[in-house]
Design a protein around this motif. Structure first.
Motif, PDB file in Angstrom:
ATOM      1  N   ASN A 228       1.090  -1.443  -0.149  1.00 50.92           N
ATOM      2  CA  ASN A 228       0.081  -0.133   0.345  1.00 50.92           C
ATOM      3  C   ASN A 228       1.034   1.096   0.179  1.00 50.92           C
ATOM      4  O   ASN A 228       1.020   2.244   1.220  1.00 50.92           O
ATOM      5  CB  ASN A 228      -1.475  -0.040   1.280  1.00 50.92           C
ATOM      6  N   MET A 229       1.954   1.937  -1.534  1.00 48.12           N
ATOM      7  CA  MET A 229       2.728   2.408  -1.404  1.00 48.12           C
ATOM      8  C   MET A 229       2.170   3.607  -2.440  1.00 48.12           C
ATOM      9  O   MET A 229       1.171   3.325  -3.613  1.00 48.12           O
ATOM     10  CB  MET A 229       4.052   2.291  -1.890  1.00 48.12           C
ATOM     11  N   LEU A 230       2.178   4.858  -2.260  1.00 46.06           N
ATOM     12  CA  LEU A 230       2.026   5.786  -3.811  1.00 46.06           C
ATOM     13  C   LEU A 230       3.219   6.778  -4.139  1.00 46.06           C
ATOM     14  O   LEU A 230       3.991   7.217  -3.261  1.00 46.06           O
ATOM     15  CB  LEU A 230       0.722   6.553  -3.558  1.00 46.06           C
ATOM     16  N   GLN A 231       3.503   6.592  -5.712  1.00 48.76           N
ATOM     17  CA  GLN A 231       4.457   7.681  -5.750  1.00 48.76           C
ATOM     18  C   GLN A 231       4.362   8.925  -5.527  1.00 48.76           C
ATOM     19  O   GLN A 231       3.291   8.641  -6.739  1.00 48.76           O
ATOM     20  CB  GLN A 231       5.270   6.931  -6.959  1.00 48.76           C
ATOM     21  N   VAL A 232       4.726  10.048  -4.894  1.00 43.74           N
ATOM     22  CA  VAL A 232       4.536  11.009  -5.370  1.00 43.74           C
ATOM     23  C   VAL A 232       5.383  12.059  -5.679  1.00 43.74           C
ATOM     24  O   VAL A 232       6.626  11.456  -5.912  1.00 43.74           O
ATOM     25  CB  VAL A 232       3.539  11.833  -3.558  1.00 43.74           C
ATOM     26  N   VAL A 233       5.275  13.247  -6.473  1.00 46.16           N
ATOM     27  CA  VAL A 233       6.406  13.960  -6.852  1.00 46.16           C
ATOM     28  C   VAL A 233       6.614  16.050  -5.724  1.00 46.16           C
ATOM     29  O   VAL A 233       5.302  15.742  -5.025  1.00 46.16           O
ATOM     30  CB  VAL A 233       5.561  14.937  -7.988  1.00 46.16           C
ATOM     31  N   GLY A 234       7.789  15.397  -5.087  1.00 46.79           N
ATOM     32  CA  GLY A 234       8.065  17.108  -4.191  1.00 46.79           C
ATOM     33  C   GLY A 234       8.193  18.089  -4.588  1.00 46.79           C
ATOM     34  O   GLY A 234       8.468  17.900  -6.024  1.00 46.79           O
ATOM     35  N   ALA A 235       8.716  18.651  -3.817  1.00 49.53           N
ATOM     36  CA  ALA A 235      10.052  19.719  -4.392  1.00 49.53           C
ATOM     37  C   ALA A 235      11.052  19.458  -5.666  1.00 49.53           C
ATOM     38  O   ALA A 235      11.342  18.924  -5.260  1.00 49.53           O
ATOM     39  CB  ALA A 235      10.712  20.558  -3.583  1.00 49.53           C
ATOM     40  N   GLU A 236      11.467  20.450  -6.538  1.00 51.60           N
ATOM     41  CA  GLU A 236      12.301  20.540  -7.472  1.00 51.60           C
ATOM     42  C   GLU A 236      11.746  18.790  -8.570  1.00 51.60           C
ATOM     43  O   GLU A 236      12.440  18.138  -9.166  1.00 51.60           O
ATOM     44  CB  GLU A 236      14.034  19.708  -7.035  1.00 51.60           C
ATOM     45  N   GLU A 237      10.509  18.376  -8.336  1.00 47.45           N
ATOM     46  CA  GLU A 237      10.166  17.286  -9.545  1.00 47.45           C
ATOM     47  C   GLU A 237      10.829  16.277  -8.104  1.00 47.45           C
ATOM     48  O   GLU A 237      10.806  14.870  -9.365  1.00 47.45           O
ATOM     49  CB  GLU A 237       9.973  17.253 -10.882  1.00 47.45           C
ATOM     50  N   LYS A 238      11.282  16.331  -7.041  1.00 48.71           N
ATOM     51  CA  LYS A 238      11.636  14.862  -7.202  1.00 48.71           C
ATOM     52  C   LYS A 238      10.499  13.485  -6.184  1.00 48.71           C
ATOM     53  O   LYS A 238       9.776  14.617  -5.632  1.00 48.71           O
ATOM     54  CB  LYS A 238      12.342  15.180  -5.465  1.00 48.71           C
ATOM     55  N   ARG A 239      10.746  12.503  -7.133  1.00 49.57           N
ATOM     56  CA  ARG A 239       9.973  11.763  -6.874  1.00 49.57           C
ATOM     57  C   ARG A 239       9.801  10.657  -5.075  1.00 49.57           C
ATOM     58  O   ARG A 239      11.689  10.877  -4.988  1.00 49.57           O
ATOM     59  CB  ARG A 239      10.135  10.325  -7.389  1.00 49.57           C
ATOM     60  N   TYR A 240       8.919  10.479  -4.607  1.00 49.81           N
ATOM     61  CA  TYR A 240       9.406   9.658  -3.550  1.00 49.81           C
ATOM     62  C   TYR A 240       8.092   8.690  -3.350  1.00 49.81           C
ATOM     63  O   TYR A 240       6.940   9.369  -3.874  1.00 49.81           O
ATOM     64  CB  TYR A 240       8.738  10.466  -1.891  1.00 49.81           C
ATOM     65  N   MET A 241       8.716   7.886  -2.391  1.00 49.69           N
ATOM     66  CA  MET A 241       7.807   6.003  -2.432  1.00 49.69           C
ATOM     67  C   MET A 241       7.248   6.196  -1.117  1.00 49.69           C
ATOM     68  O   MET A 241       7.906   6.812   0.031  1.00 49.69           O
ATOM     69  CB  MET A 241       8.245   4.597  -3.311  1.00 49.69           C
ATOM     70  N   VAL A 242       5.467   6.703  -0.799  1.00 48.50           N
ATOM     71  CA  VAL A 242       5.407   6.731   0.255  1.00 48.50           C
ATOM     72  C   VAL A 242       4.703   5.660   1.051  1.00 48.50           C
ATOM     73  O   VAL A 242       3.797   5.046   0.513  1.00 48.50           O
ATOM     74  CB  VAL A 242       3.755   8.464  -0.177  1.00 48.50           C
ATOM     75  N   MET A 243       4.642   5.479   2.097  1.00 47.20           N
ATOM     76  CA  MET A 243       4.359   4.008   3.113  1.00 47.20           C
ATOM     77  C   MET A 243       4.182   4.222   4.158  1.00 47.20           C
ATOM     78  O   MET A 243       4.991   5.394   4.871  1.00 47.20           O
ATOM     79  CB  MET A 243       5.843   3.261   2.641  1.00 47.20           C
ATOM     80  N   SER A 244       4.209   3.455   4.670  1.00 41.46           N
ATOM     81  CA  SER A 244       3.926   3.698   6.702  1.00 41.46           C
ATOM     82  C   SER A 244       4.964   3.310   7.123  1.00 41.46           C
ATOM     83  O   SER A 244       5.416   2.186   6.521  1.00 41.46           O
ATOM     84  CB  SER A 244       2.287   2.672   7.085  1.00 41.46           C
ATOM     85  N   GLU A 245       5.128   3.530   8.046  1.00 44.10           N
ATOM     86  CA  GLU A 245       6.878   2.578   9.014  1.00 44.10           C
ATOM     87  C   GLU A 245       6.171   1.330   8.908  1.00 44.10           C
ATOM     88  O   GLU A 245       7.538   0.767   8.889  1.00 44.10           O
ATOM     89  CB  GLU A 245       6.289   3.095  10.566  1.00 44.10           C
ATOM     90  N   ALA A 246       5.114   0.705   9.227  1.00 48.20           N
ATOM     91  CA  ALA A 246       4.937  -0.917   9.476  1.00 48.20           C
ATOM     92  C   ALA A 246       5.587  -1.183   8.077  1.00 48.20           C
ATOM     93  O   ALA A 246       5.707  -2.045   8.138  1.00 48.20           O
ATOM     94  CB  ALA A 246       3.740  -0.881   9.730  1.00 48.20           C
ATOM     95  N   ALA A 247       5.435  -0.673   6.855  1.00 42.11           N
ATOM     96  CA  ALA A 247       5.263  -1.159   5.346  1.00 42.11           C
ATOM     97  C   ALA A 247       6.853  -0.753   5.673  1.00 42.11           C
ATOM     98  O   ALA A 247       7.855  -2.554   4.976  1.00 42.11           O
ATOM     99  CB  ALA A 247       4.683  -0.301   4.785  1.00 42.11           C
ATOM    100  N   TYR A 248       7.643   0.298   5.809  1.00 45.87           N
ATOM    101  CA  TYR A 248       9.628  -0.215   5.618  1.00 45.87           C
ATOM    102  C   TYR A 248       9.575  -0.855   6.641  1.00 45.87           C
ATOM    103  O   TYR A 248      10.654  -1.302   5.757  1.00 45.87           O
ATOM    104  CB  TYR A 248       9.423   1.234   5.478  1.00 45.87           C
ATOM    105  N   LYS A 249       9.332  -1.172   7.534  1.00 48.70           N
ATOM    106  CA  LYS A 249       9.515  -2.242   8.442  1.00 48.70           C
ATOM    107  C   LYS A 249      10.062  -3.851   8.209  1.00 48.70           C
ATOM    108  O   LYS A 249      10.686  -4.836   8.507  1.00 48.70           O
ATOM    109  CB  LYS A 249       9.887  -2.055   9.844  1.00 48.70           C
ATOM    110  N   SER A 250       9.050  -4.176   7.258  1.00 43.87           N
ATOM    111  CA  SER A 250       8.913  -5.575   6.979  1.00 43.87           C
ATOM    112  C   SER A 250       9.838  -5.888   5.706  1.00 43.87           C
ATOM    113  O   SER A 250       9.525  -6.511   5.743  1.00 43.87           O
ATOM    114  CB  SER A 250       6.799  -5.437   6.795  1.00 43.87           C
ATOM    115  N   LEU A 251      10.130  -4.874   5.112  1.00 43.91           N
ATOM    116  CA  LEU A 251      10.846  -4.818   4.171  1.00 43.91           C
ATOM    117  C   LEU A 251      12.400  -5.162   4.085  1.00 43.91           C
ATOM    118  O   LEU A 251      12.275  -5.247   5.439  1.00 43.91           O
ATOM    119  CB  LEU A 251      10.689  -3.375   3.339  1.00 43.91           C
ATOM    120  N   THR A 252      12.709  -5.940   3.199  1.00 49.36           N
ATOM    121  CA  THR A 252      14.277  -6.483   3.291  1.00 49.36           C
ATOM    122  C   THR A 252      15.328  -5.091   2.970  1.00 49.36           C
ATOM    123  O   THR A 252      14.846  -4.624   2.102  1.00 49.36           O
ATOM    124  CB  THR A 252      13.942  -7.401   2.571  1.00 49.36           C
ATOM    125  N   GLN A 253      16.573  -5.180   3.196  1.00 49.38           N
ATOM    126  CA  GLN A 253      17.613  -4.398   2.788  1.00 49.38           C
ATOM    127  C   GLN A 253      17.648  -4.600   1.327  1.00 49.38           C
ATOM    128  O   GLN A 253      17.656  -3.535   0.771  1.00 49.38           O
ATOM    129  CB  GLN A 253      18.745  -4.522   3.449  1.00 49.38           C
TER     130      GLN A 253
END
Length: 293
Positions: A228-253
């Motif tokens: 359950n993630m979404l890619q968004v655009v921030g300042a200077e057209e920089k891309r971010y993959m947005v997720m919850s802390e639980a999602a992030y912590k579940s990912l492998t390196q």
């Protein structure tokens, strides 16, 4: 917690704390999330909720509305009756006041009378560049309605079934966007939830032919909202993959490294919202693609 959605959203759980406390935790999580997005230059429009409408899931606006590059808006039929009250005309007025152009409203909400549902970009994952729409069929994603949407908005439909294990049974996942997230150059997907090998192969083929690198997540990671993630655009057209802390912590390196090859990661704690609401970061954002006047 919305009792009406809990019947087929197996991500929802009861919390042994008072509603008032749940509410204050959820508001805190929401505000921190918004602040983090704004700090990196993402333009966030916050809509104030209305107490009198009693809409416990209005924190997930992407299910009732979607915004499109040509100025069109789609309104969707919702499974839970109390979620239908989330549809608000004043939201469109607010967007127009901010300089967005609305051309047409394509309204699918009449399907509710026939007991047919298609819950926005919860049910539909849009690849706006390659004009493909992915949909895992479920009680909240009707096949014929989805095909109608694809014809109206000129998308190629990619249809499949995605399941999760609930008490030893394989049950349909309520929304496509909990098992799959599509970014510009990569896709995060729980392939093991697509039990049918042909369907799995077809989904993979579509993603690969559009040059997407695949980040495969497990069912356990999906239960931590890693799909359950979404890619968004921030300042200077920089891309971010947005997720919850639980999602992030579940990912492998390795998974983190793959995502970070493509864009930065932004995460925020959404524990209360995830537990009681059964949705996460992606569900909380309805991305606005409307043209500016």
């Amino acid at each position: 917690m919305n009792e009406q959605t809990a019947v087929n959203n197996y991500f929802q759980e009861d919390l042994a704390i008072k509603n008032q406390e749940i509410n204050s935790h959820a508001q805190e999580e929401f505000d921190q999330f918004v602040q983090k997005l704004r700090l990196v230059g993402v333009d966030v429009i916050v809509i104030e909720d209305r107490k009198e409408t009693d809409t416990p899931d209005s924190i997930f606006p992407n299910n009732w509305i979607s915004f499109h590059e040509n100025g069109d808006i789609a309104l969707y039929p919702m499974f839970a009756e109390n979620r239908r009250r989330e549809r608000r005309e004043d939201v469109l007025d607010l967007l127009e006041d901010r300089g967005y152009e609305i051309q047409h409203i394509v309204d699918y909400t009449g399907a509710e009378e026939d007991g047919l549902f298609l819950e926005g970009t919860g049910s539909i994952i849009l690849d706006r560049v390659n004009r493909k729409a992915y949909c895992a069929l479920s009680p909240r994603a009707d096949e014929e309605l989805f095909i109608e949407f694809c014809e109206d908005f000129e998308y190629t439909p990619v249809i499949f079934t995605a399941n999760q294990s609930v008490d030893g049974k394989r049950m349909p996942i309520y929304h496509t966007n909990v098992m799959m997230a599509l970014a510009e150059t990569f896709a995060v997907i729980c392939l093991e939830s697509i039990d049918d090998k042909k369907e799995r192969k077809n989904v993979l083929q579509h993603l690969k032919e559009d040059g997407k690198e695949i980040v495969a997540i497990t069912e356990m990671q999906m239960h931590h909202f890693a799909g359950n993630m979404l890619q968004v655009v921030g300042a200077e057209e920089k891309r971010y993959m947005v997720m919850s802390e639980a999602a992030y912590k579940s990912l492998t390196q390795q998974q983190i490294a793959t995502i970070e090859k493509h864009c930065s990661i932004l995460y925020s704690s959404l524990e209360t919202i995830e537990t009681c609401g059964g949705g996460s970061a992606r569900c909380m954002m309805a991305e606005v693609f409307l043209p500016k006047k």
